[in-house]
Design an enzyme around this catalytic site. Structure first.
Site, PDB file in Angstrom:
ATOM      1  N   CYS A   1       2.628  -9.543   2.697  1.00  0.00           N
ATOM      2  CA  CYS A   1       2.344  -8.295   1.987  1.00  0.00           C
ATOM      3  C   CYS A   1       3.579  -7.421   2.088  1.00  0.00           C
ATOM      4  O   CYS A   1       4.076  -7.182   3.197  1.00  0.00           O
ATOM      5  CB  CYS A   1       1.140  -7.603   2.625  1.00  0.00           C
ATOM      6  SG  CYS A   1       0.805  -5.932   2.014  1.00  0.00           S
ATOM      7  N   ASN A   2       4.076  -6.950   0.955  1.00  0.00           N
ATOM      8  CA  ASN A   2       5.262  -6.099   0.979  1.00  0.00           C
ATOM      9  C   ASN A   2       4.998  -4.779   1.681  1.00  0.00           C
ATOM     10  O   ASN A   2       5.808  -4.310   2.490  1.00  0.00           O
ATOM     11  CB  ASN A   2       5.750  -5.851  -0.448  1.00  0.00           C
ATOM     12  CG  ASN A   2       6.234  -7.118  -1.122  1.00  0.00           C
ATOM     13  OD1 ASN A   2       5.451  -7.852  -1.717  1.00  0.00           O
ATOM     14  ND2 ASN A   2       7.514  -7.400  -1.021  1.00  0.00           N
ATOM     15  N   THR A   3       3.856  -4.156   1.405  1.00  0.00           N
ATOM     16  CA  THR A   3       3.526  -2.870   2.020  1.00  0.00           C
ATOM     17  C   THR A   3       3.412  -3.001   3.526  1.00  0.00           C
ATOM     18  O   THR A   3       3.954  -2.185   4.288  1.00  0.00           O
ATOM     19  CB  THR A   3       2.214  -2.322   1.436  1.00  0.00           C
ATOM     20  OG1 THR A   3       2.381  -2.088   0.037  1.00  0.00           O
ATOM     21  CG2 THR A   3       1.800  -1.027   2.109  1.00  0.00           C
TER      22      THR A   3
ATOM     23  N   CYS B   1       5.543  -7.319  -5.279  1.00  0.00           N
ATOM     24  CA  CYS B   1       4.231  -7.276  -4.627  1.00  0.00           C
ATOM     25  C   CYS B   1       3.707  -8.700  -4.637  1.00  0.00           C
ATOM     26  O   CYS B   1       3.771  -9.379  -5.673  1.00  0.00           O
ATOM     27  CB  CYS B   1       3.286  -6.337  -5.375  1.00  0.00           C
ATOM     28  SG  CYS B   1       1.561  -6.396  -4.806  1.00  0.00           S
ATOM     29  N   THR B   2       3.205  -9.174  -3.513  1.00  0.00           N
ATOM     30  CA  THR B   2       2.777 -10.565  -3.436  1.00  0.00           C
ATOM     31  C   THR B   2       1.646 -10.880  -4.407  1.00  0.00           C
ATOM     32  O   THR B   2       1.518 -12.024  -4.865  1.00  0.00           O
ATOM     33  CB  THR B   2       2.353 -10.922  -1.999  1.00  0.00           C
ATOM     34  OG1 THR B   2       1.351 -10.005  -1.543  1.00  0.00           O
ATOM     35  CG2 THR B   2       3.547 -10.852  -1.050  1.00  0.00           C
ATOM     36  N   HIS B   3       0.828  -9.901  -4.749  1.00  0.00           N
ATOM     37  CA  HIS B   3      -0.246 -10.141  -5.723  1.00  0.00           C
ATOM     38  C   HIS B   3       0.325 -10.586  -7.073  1.00  0.00           C
ATOM     39  O   HIS B   3      -0.299 -11.383  -7.780  1.00  0.00           O
ATOM     40  CB  HIS B   3      -1.075  -8.871  -5.930  1.00  0.00           C
ATOM     41  CG  HIS B   3      -2.085  -8.611  -4.861  1.00  0.00           C
ATOM     42  ND1 HIS B   3      -1.735  -8.235  -3.581  1.00  0.00           N
ATOM     43  CD2 HIS B   3      -3.446  -8.650  -4.884  1.00  0.00           C
ATOM     44  CE1 HIS B   3      -2.841  -8.057  -2.866  1.00  0.00           C
ATOM     45  NE2 HIS B   3      -3.889  -8.303  -3.627  1.00  0.00           N
TER      46      HIS B   3
ATOM     47  N   ASP C   1      -2.773 -10.378   4.888  1.00  0.00           N
ATOM     48  CA  ASP C   1      -2.600  -9.450   3.768  1.00  0.00           C
ATOM     49  C   ASP C   1      -3.900  -8.682   3.647  1.00  0.00           C
ATOM     50  O   ASP C   1      -4.926  -9.075   4.211  1.00  0.00           O
ATOM     51  CB  ASP C   1      -2.291 -10.210   2.471  1.00  0.00           C
ATOM     52  CG  ASP C   1      -2.067  -9.290   1.269  1.00  0.00           C
ATOM     53  OD1 ASP C   1      -1.579  -8.165   1.468  1.00  0.00           O
ATOM     54  OD2 ASP C   1      -2.384  -9.693   0.139  1.00  0.00           O
ATOM     55  N   SER C   2      -3.882  -7.609   2.884  1.00  0.00           N
ATOM     56  CA  SER C   2      -5.126  -6.874   2.661  1.00  0.00           C
ATOM     57  C   SER C   2      -6.109  -7.714   1.857  1.00  0.00           C
ATOM     58  O   SER C   2      -7.324  -7.604   2.031  1.00  0.00           O
ATOM     59  CB  SER C   2      -4.846  -5.558   1.933  1.00  0.00           C
ATOM     60  OG  SER C   2      -4.257  -5.802   0.669  1.00  0.00           O
TER      61      SER C   2
ATOM     62  N   GLY D   1      -2.165   0.133   0.217  1.00  0.00           N
ATOM     63  CA  GLY D   1      -1.121   0.966  -0.360  1.00  0.00           C
ATOM     64  C   GLY D   1      -1.329   2.465  -0.229  1.00  0.00           C
ATOM     65  O   GLY D   1      -0.402   3.193   0.148  1.00  0.00           O
TER      66      GLY D   1
END
Length: 261
Positions: free
Chosen positions: A70-72, A177-179, A7-8, A40
């Protein structure tokens, strides 16, 4: 067994904690991108490039499966990551839990980043899985960034703003969003205050973790000894778990449930 996640930033913690819960003996490899985040606002090709680099670093640890947590990145980078790693390393993407939210039967909302809300990707998912249920897209301005920096006031303000955009008859919310899964309890409290009822939250971490184990050829074993180790890459550099991760139960669970190694 070794499971990698990318993920970022700290959004990968939710799925990583789920893997650790299901398999305390699994070695975890976390590969994030502090030098390139947030992903994003980047164009899709750049997102694919950054995510592919994270995957490349994680692959050096020879994981049995890799989660794009990460969805993005799952929208823009999954084909590139799969092309680079499969079939040697199974790659699992993250999709918002729209299908189970729709199956619950009531009106639901999808909380997502402003770039994702109303995007062709989200519209396709709703067309495919909403099954006629009324769904509302809710843009969560600044929430992912506030979670990433563990800005408690920023998280609180962003959740409050998103909750006020959520229709009062909403019975379920998809955390797109995973966050957002890292602050699910606070989201639930704000939604209850706005709607006057308990709202069911649907995240992706549990399903993604279970799928990763299946693709790795492993079964859940929550009672296994806590011998799993933790390896962290930060834009390709060996690192410790990000300080922000220590502000969330999922991050603390990884630290306390990790063997030396």
């Amino acid at each position: 067994m070794r499971i990698a996640l990318l993920d970022s930033g700290v959004g990968l913690l939710a799925a990583a904690a789920e893997v650790r819960r299901l398999r305390p003996d699994a070695a975890l490899v976390l590969s994030s991108d502090p030098d390139g985040m947030p992903w994003g606002p980047l164009d899709p090709r750049r997102i694919a490039d950054r995510a592919s680099l994270c995957a490349e670093f994680a692959a050096t640890e020879r994981p049995d499966a890799l989660i794009v947590a990460c969805n993005t990145a799952s929208v823009h980078a999954l084909p590139a990551v799969r092309a680079a790693l499969e079939p040697a390393i199974p790659v699992i993407g993250t999709v918002p839990a729209i299908k189970p939210a729709a199956a619950a039967g009531g009106p639901f909302a999808v909380w997502a980043t402003p770039a994702t809300t109303g995007s062709p990707y989200q519209r396709r998912l709703l067309d495919e899985f909403a099954r006629g249920a009324r769904a509302t897209g809710v843009p969560c301005h600044g929430l992912a960034g506030a979670v990433e920096s563990a800005d408690e006031a920023g998280v609180r303000d962003a959740i409050k703003a998103a909750a006020e955009l959520t229709p009062q008859d909403t019975t379920a919310v998809v955390l797109g969003c995973t966050h957002y899964e890292l602050v699910a309890d606070e989201i639930g409290r704000h939604l209850a205050a706005v709607t006057g009822r308990e709202v069911t939250l649907f995240g992706s971490a549990g399903a993604v973790a279970a799928q990763a184990l299946r693709r790795a050829g492993a079964e859940p074993a929550p009672s296994a000894p806590p011998t799993g180790t933790l390896t962290v890459f930060a834009s390709g550099r060996r690192a410790s778990l990000a300080e922000a991760a220590r502000h969330y139960p999922q991050g603390l669970a990884l630290l306390t449930g990790t063997a030396a190694g």
